[in-house]
Design a protein around this motif. Structure first.
Motif, PDB file in Angstrom:
ATOM      1  N   ASN A 238      -3.769 -10.442   3.253  1.00 24.16           N
ATOM      2  CA  ASN A 238      -3.626 -11.010   4.605  1.00 24.16           C
ATOM      3  C   ASN A 238      -2.391 -10.514   5.344  1.00 24.16           C
ATOM      4  O   ASN A 238      -1.981 -11.113   6.341  1.00 24.16           O
ATOM      5  N   ILE A 239      -1.780  -9.424   4.874  1.00 31.90           N
ATOM      6  CA  ILE A 239      -0.583  -8.911   5.535  1.00 31.90           C
ATOM      7  C   ILE A 239      -0.993  -7.948   6.643  1.00 31.90           C
ATOM      8  O   ILE A 239      -1.658  -6.940   6.394  1.00 31.90           O
ATOM      9  N   SER A 240      -0.587  -8.249   7.852  1.00 36.90           N
ATOM     10  CA  SER A 240      -1.025  -7.479   9.014  1.00 36.90           C
ATOM     11  C   SER A 240      -0.042  -6.373   9.362  1.00 36.90           C
ATOM     12  O   SER A 240       1.160  -6.463   9.075  1.00 36.90           O
ATOM     13  N   GLY A 241      -0.554  -5.327   9.989  1.00 36.49           N
ATOM     14  CA  GLY A 241       0.299  -4.264  10.499  1.00 36.49           C
ATOM     15  C   GLY A 241       1.264  -4.774  11.550  1.00 36.49           C
ATOM     16  O   GLY A 241       2.396  -4.289  11.664  1.00 36.49           O
ATOM     17  N   GLN A 242       0.822  -5.759  12.323  1.00 37.62           N
ATOM     18  CA  GLN A 242       1.676  -6.367  13.346  1.00 37.62           C
ATOM     19  C   GLN A 242       2.930  -6.964  12.710  1.00 37.62           C
ATOM     20  O   GLN A 242       4.043  -6.791  13.222  1.00 37.62           O
ATOM     21  N   LEU A 243       2.761  -7.635  11.576  1.00 33.61           N
ATOM     22  CA  LEU A 243       3.897  -8.261  10.916  1.00 33.61           C
ATOM     23  C   LEU A 243       4.849  -7.208  10.350  1.00 33.61           C
ATOM     24  O   LEU A 243       6.077  -7.348  10.461  1.00 33.61           O
ATOM     25  N   LYS A 244       4.317  -6.159   9.751  1.00 36.92           N
ATOM     26  CA  LYS A 244       5.170  -5.086   9.214  1.00 36.92           C
ATOM     27  C   LYS A 244       6.040  -4.483  10.316  1.00 36.92           C
ATOM     28  O   LYS A 244       7.243  -4.273  10.135  1.00 36.92           O
ATOM     29  N   GLN A 245       5.419  -4.227  11.459  1.00 40.58           N
ATOM     30  CA  GLN A 245       6.156  -3.660  12.581  1.00 40.58           C
ATOM     31  C   GLN A 245       7.215  -4.637  13.087  1.00 40.58           C
ATOM     32  O   GLN A 245       8.347  -4.240  13.392  1.00 40.58           O
ATOM     33  N   PHE A 246       6.854  -5.906  13.158  1.00 41.31           N
ATOM     34  CA  PHE A 246       7.769  -6.927  13.655  1.00 41.31           C
ATOM     35  C   PHE A 246       8.999  -7.057  12.758  1.00 41.31           C
ATOM     36  O   PHE A 246      10.142  -7.105  13.241  1.00 41.31           O
ATOM     37  N   VAL A 247       8.783  -7.119  11.448  1.00 39.16           N
ATOM     38  CA  VAL A 247       9.895  -7.265  10.506  1.00 39.16           C
ATOM     39  C   VAL A 247      10.836  -6.067  10.610  1.00 39.16           C
ATOM     40  O   VAL A 247      12.059  -6.219  10.636  1.00 39.16           O
ATOM     41  N   GLY A 248      10.274  -4.871  10.667  1.00 39.27           N
ATOM     42  CA  GLY A 248      11.105  -3.677  10.812  1.00 39.27           C
ATOM     43  C   GLY A 248      11.885  -3.686  12.112  1.00 39.27           C
ATOM     44  O   GLY A 248      13.071  -3.332  12.143  1.00 39.27           O
ATOM     45  N   ASN A 249      11.235  -4.093  13.192  1.00 38.76           N
ATOM     46  CA  ASN A 249      11.879  -4.146  14.502  1.00 38.76           C
ATOM     47  C   ASN A 249      13.033  -5.142  14.535  1.00 38.76           C
ATOM     48  O   ASN A 249      14.100  -4.862  15.100  1.00 38.76           O
ATOM     49  N   GLN A 250      12.826  -6.290  13.927  1.00 40.64           N
ATOM     50  CA  GLN A 250      13.828  -7.354  13.979  1.00 40.64           C
ATOM     51  C   GLN A 250      15.039  -7.071  13.088  1.00 40.64           C
ATOM     52  O   GLN A 250      16.159  -7.441  13.427  1.00 40.64           O
ATOM     53  N   THR A 251      14.806  -6.417  11.943  1.00 42.00           N
ATOM     54  CA  THR A 251      15.880  -6.224  10.975  1.00 42.00           C
ATOM     55  C   THR A 251      16.499  -4.831  11.021  1.00 42.00           C
ATOM     56  O   THR A 251      17.593  -4.620  10.482  1.00 42.00           O
ATOM     57  N   ILE A 253      15.154  -2.334   9.462  1.00 43.16           N
ATOM     58  CA  ILE A 253      14.866  -1.753   8.150  1.00 43.16           C
ATOM     59  C   ILE A 253      13.546  -0.993   8.217  1.00 43.16           C
ATOM     60  O   ILE A 253      12.525  -1.545   8.629  1.00 43.16           O
ATOM     61  N   ALA A 254      13.571   0.272   7.816  1.00 43.07           N
ATOM     62  CA  ALA A 254      12.379   1.120   7.894  1.00 43.07           C
ATOM     63  C   ALA A 254      11.493   0.955   6.663  1.00 43.07           C
ATOM     64  O   ALA A 254      11.913   0.446   5.628  1.00 43.07           O
ATOM     65  N   ASN A 255      10.237   1.383   6.825  1.00 41.81           N
ATOM     66  CA  ASN A 255       9.282   1.449   5.717  1.00 41.81           C
ATOM     67  C   ASN A 255       8.988   0.082   5.110  1.00 41.81           C
ATOM     68  O   ASN A 255       8.978  -0.096   3.885  1.00 41.81           O
ATOM     69  N   ILE A 256       8.708  -0.883   5.961  1.00 43.93           N
ATOM     70  CA  ILE A 256       8.286  -2.202   5.479  1.00 43.93           C
ATOM     71  C   ILE A 256       6.797  -2.123   5.149  1.00 43.93           C
ATOM     72  O   ILE A 256       5.947  -1.968   6.033  1.00 43.93           O
ATOM     73  N   THR A 257       6.474  -2.216   3.863  1.00 45.94           N
ATOM     74  CA  THR A 257       5.080  -2.083   3.412  1.00 45.94           C
ATOM     75  C   THR A 257       4.586  -3.303   2.658  1.00 45.94           C
ATOM     76  O   THR A 257       3.380  -3.482   2.489  1.00 45.94           O
ATOM     77  N   PHE A 258       5.487  -4.127   2.171  1.00 46.05           N
ATOM     78  CA  PHE A 258       5.176  -5.272   1.308  1.00 46.05           C
ATOM     79  C   PHE A 258       4.516  -4.843   0.004  1.00 46.05           C
ATOM     80  O   PHE A 258       3.719  -5.579  -0.580  1.00 46.05           O
ATOM     81  N   ASP A 259       4.877  -3.644  -0.458  1.00 40.17           N
ATOM     82  CA  ASP A 259       4.430  -3.173  -1.767  1.00 40.17           C
ATOM     83  C   ASP A 259       5.410  -3.560  -2.864  1.00 40.17           C
ATOM     84  O   ASP A 259       5.099  -3.426  -4.054  1.00 40.17           O
ATOM     85  N   THR A 260       6.617  -3.988  -2.477  1.00 39.07           N
ATOM     86  CA  THR A 260       7.624  -4.413  -3.446  1.00 39.07           C
ATOM     87  C   THR A 260       8.207  -5.755  -3.027  1.00 39.07           C
ATOM     88  O   THR A 260       8.109  -6.161  -1.857  1.00 39.07           O
TER      89      THR A 260
END
Length: 326
Positions: A238-251, A253-260
């Motif tokens: 249930n992890i969306s691309g929108q959330l990955k982009q948002f987390v990277g934008n806010q922090t 931090i690049a390459n947010i994938t939620f693989d780790t």
């Protein structure tokens, strides 16, 4: 008929079949403490059983298990704070100066489907979600009434409607995500604003809080039920691309994938910072995680470490510390 092995037999099996050195009374007790299936076997592979690691010593397997357990201890209070804060802000936004019972809220404020064109794909999709939530609400209330939950029984026995706060006492985290998903768009955006997580460019559909909750559900459930989390083998569908982009934008931090797990730590810290958890507490969470990561790095082969943690966890943590300090 196959017969079960004694602990000594399991130790011989580990040595002979797995090529892992395990000996002595201390390691025997450690194996008993973590369990052969729950701890030892689950700690030997990364993400899938096809990726079994070539550990040579039992202490390496035990290090993975210890890393997993310590990380759950770090994440647990963070998840509890986030879950509680979302529920409290939802209650505040949905019931202030209005009726507070779940039936009224369901009929008036959980109608996202009604904003879609009747008969359209989205209309059918969100109507189905709404109906599934209706069924789940009834099942949850019925289950906890049968279990003797004091708040649920009190309102039934008093012939009063169940208030939202009482319903929130008994729902799962995943059910909370579905509840938010069914809320009217303006209410979803209002919740994100109350959490300081609204973004006019990345939350135009108001789905940010829904995405955050659903993305954390697998981690939350695994943490609460003591399932393995070290390699993110829990449900991450249930992890969306929108959330990955948002987390990277806010922090930053690049390459947010939620693989780790590091990416989940980043999300947890982001949410906690937005709801004004102190910098002291945030730094402590990250420091504890960093020490735990360093312990794993020093305890297992580098190839296994990179499969678990990736190659950029150290730089991500460095930038995360800078984000906290801002």
């Amino acid at each position: 008929m196959n017969k079960g092995k004694s602990t000594d037999g399991l130790m011989r099996h580990i040595r002979d079949k797995h090529g892992i050195d395990i000996n002595g009374g201390v390691e025997k007790q450690q194996l008993l403490n973590i369990g052969y299936y729950h701890g030892y076997k689950a700690s030997r592979y990364v993400k899938s059983r096809e990726s079994t690691q070539e550990y040579s010593q039992f202490k390496q397997v035990k290090a993975v298990y210890d890393f997993d357990l310590a990380t759950k201890a770090i994440f647990y209070p963070m998840l509890i704070i986030i879950e509680t804060s979302i529920k409290n802000r939802l209650i505040d936004s949905l019931v202030t100066r209005d009726q507070c019972d779940i039936e009224y809220i369901y009929s008036k404020k959980l109608k996202d489907y009604s904003s879609k064109d009747i008969g359209s794909k989205d209309y059918k999709k969100y109507l189905k979600k709404n109906l599934e939530l209706r069924k789940k609400i009834d099942e949850t209330i019925s289950y906890y009434y049968g279990k003797g939950h004091p708040a649920i029984q009190h309102f039934f026995h008093s012939n009063k409607p169940i208030p939202l706060w009482a319903y929130f006492e008994v729902i799962t985290f995943g059910e909370l995500g579905n509840f938010i998903s069914c809320m009217n768009k303006d209410l979803r955006i209002n919740l994100a604003q109350k959490m300081s997580l609204h973004h006019t460019g990345m939350n135009q559909n108001g789905r940010m809080m829904e995405n955050i909750v659903l993305s954390l559900t697998g981690l939350r459930n695994a943490t609460m039920h003591n399932s393995m989390i070290f390699d993110c083998r829990f449900d991450r569908s249930n992890i969306s691309g929108q959330l990955k982009q948002f987390v990277g934008n806010q922090t930053g931090i690049a390459n947010i994938t939620f693989d780790t797990l590091t990416d989940f730590l980043i999300l947890l810290i982001l949410v906690l910072k937005k709801i004004k958890v102190t910098k002291t507490d945030l730094k402590r969470y990250v420091r504890d995680y960093e020490e735990n990561r360093e312990f794993l790095f020093e305890s297992i082969p580098f190839s296994a470490y990179t499969q678990i943690m990736g190659t950029d966890s150290k730089i991500k943590i460095k930038i995360l510390k800078e984000f906290i300090s801002k």
